[in-house]
Write an enzyme that holds these catalytic residues in place. Structure first.
Site, PDB file in Angstrom:
ATOM      1  N   LYS A 116      43.530  46.903  35.234  1.00 54.74           N
ATOM      2  CA  LYS A 116      42.378  47.467  35.935  1.00 54.74           C
ATOM      3  C   LYS A 116      42.360  48.991  35.858  1.00 54.74           C
ATOM      4  CE  LYS A 116      41.144  43.474  38.655  1.00 54.74           C
ATOM      5  NZ  LYS A 116      40.958  42.811  39.946  1.00 54.74           N
TER       6      LYS A 116
ATOM      7  N   ARG B 252      47.722  37.294  38.664  1.00 53.83           N
ATOM      8  CA  ARG B 252      46.734  36.938  37.632  1.00 53.83           C
ATOM      9  C   ARG B 252      46.795  37.999  36.551  1.00 53.83           C
ATOM     10  NH1 ARG B 252      41.517  38.542  36.619  1.00 53.83           N
ATOM     11  NH2 ARG B 252      40.138  36.988  35.705  1.00 53.83           N
TER      12      ARG B 252
HETATM   13  C1  8Y7 Z   1      39.994  39.273  40.022  1.00 49.54           C
HETATM   14  C2  8Y7 Z   1      39.601  37.964  39.776  1.00 49.54           C
HETATM   15  C3  8Y7 Z   1      38.683  39.284  38.312  1.00 49.54           C
HETATM   16  C4  8Y7 Z   1      40.848  39.527  41.124  1.00 49.54           C
HETATM   17  C5  8Y7 Z   1      40.800  37.153  41.554  1.00 49.54           C
HETATM   18  C6  8Y7 Z   1      39.250  41.768  36.047  1.00 49.54           C
HETATM   19  C7  8Y7 Z   1      38.104  36.835  38.137  1.00 49.54           C
HETATM   20  C8  8Y7 Z   1      38.004  41.487  36.755  1.00 49.54           C
HETATM   21  N1  8Y7 Z   1      39.428  40.084  39.080  1.00 49.54           N
HETATM   22  N2  8Y7 Z   1      39.993  36.903  40.529  1.00 49.54           N
HETATM   23  N3  8Y7 Z   1      38.775  37.987  38.711  1.00 49.54           N
HETATM   24  N4  8Y7 Z   1      41.231  38.432  41.856  1.00 49.54           N
HETATM   25  N5  8Y7 Z   1      41.221  36.142  42.334  1.00 49.54           N
HETATM   26  O1  8Y7 Z   1      39.457  42.983  35.769  1.00 49.54           O
HETATM   27  O2  8Y7 Z   1      41.228  40.643  41.469  1.00 49.54           O
HETATM   28  O3  8Y7 Z   1      40.045  40.884  35.713  1.00 49.54           O
HETATM   29  S1  8Y7 Z   1      37.672  39.765  36.973  1.00 49.54           S
END
Ligand code: 8Y7
Length: 282
Positions: free
Chosen positions: A228, A263
């Protein structure tokens, strides 16, 4: 900094039981057209499956499949289009020993995905779409309730906090209460502070520093800061792919403070860091 023990419990994900006393890696699988070769739909599904198998081999126990781009300013995707991207990949991956999480805010998408073998609902909008709460209750599956304000298109103007950690915790708690009232089981709730969503770089780092406070809410916690922008700001890396090491560092700091899921894009790197961390827990 406080060191928090992980929850001594299991998360039921269909035929799988996830032991939350150890950290788990959720590998990110984007199935937006720009993520893979443009050699036609069949090739895109094959590429996605290949990528997922690679991440499983590198140590991912969960694959997070997303067909909608939630990047700031991204265009909306129709229901048909999102289904068309996500469902074939879910079908293919349901044949493997892996937990499937679906990154969607649309109740119809998670419903179809679960019918085809998905296990977890990852909703960046925290079950705020029409029909989302009752769908989550009815499906009786684990749901990740992430903190955000507004929509991905508007969230960058919504970063006024009194105290970012307290405000994020209060707002998560409200979303969780709504879910419980709607009939979502307490054992199905996972929380996530939503790094980068309606938060500036300074606020993201304040949240990371005080991550342990989230344990007070009493739910398993997911940390997601992979590649990020605020990681790029700290490391002076404008290329997202060059943010792997910075992301591993941030994720490990959140695991140290109680996160039981991370994640990530860079699974192998994260798995090595967790392997070292585990040796300190004996
Ligand atoms: C997050 C996410 C994204 C997060 C959860 C990216 C789908 C943006 N960010 N899901 N998703 N938490 N649970 O930069 O912070 O990956 S998308």
């Amino acid at each position: 900094m406080k060191l928090m023990p992980l929850p001594q419990r299991h998360l039921k994900c269909g035929r799988f039981e996830l032991d939350l006393s150890v950290p788990h890696i959720m590998g990110i699988l984007n199935v937006t057209p720009d993520s893979f070769s443009d050699g036609g739909h069949h090739h895109q599904v094959n590429d996605a499956v290949k990528k997922a198998l690679e991440m499983m081999q590198q140590g991912a126990t969960i694959i997070d499949i997303g067909g909608e781009s939630t990047r700031p300013g991204a265009a909306e995707v129709s229901l048909e289009e999102e289904l068309c991207r996500v469902i074939p990949v879910v079908k293919a991956l349901s044949q493997y020993e892996v937990i499937l999480s679906i990154d969607t805010s649309q109740p119809e998408v998670i419903q179809q995905a679960v019918l085809n073998g998905a296990h977890i609902w990852n909703d960046v909008r925290g079950l705020t779409r029409q029909g989302a709460l009752s769908m989550a209750a009815g499906l009786d599956i684990p749901v990740i309730i992430m903190h955000m304000r507004g929509e991905p298109t508007t969230m960058n103007h919504l970063d006024q906090y009194e105290n970012v950690t307290h405000d994020v915790m209060n707002e998560i708690e409200q979303r969780v209460q709504d879910a419980l009232i709607a009939g979502v089981k307490v054992d199905n709730i996972i929380i996530d502070p939503g790094f980068g969503f309606a938060k500036n770089a300074e606020q993201n780092f304040e949240l990371l520093n005080e991550f342990w406070q989230l344990n007070k809410l009493g739910y398993p916690i997911l940390s997601a800061l992979s590649r990020k922008r605020f990681i790029g700001a700290a490391t002076a890396q404008s290329d997202p792919q060059a943010r792997a090491v910075g992301s591993v560092a941030g994720h490990l700091l959140s695991i140290q403070q109680g996160a039981c899921m991370v994640r990530v894009h860079d699974v192998r790197e994260m798995a090595d860091a967790i392997a070292v961390w585990k040796m300190m827990q004996m």
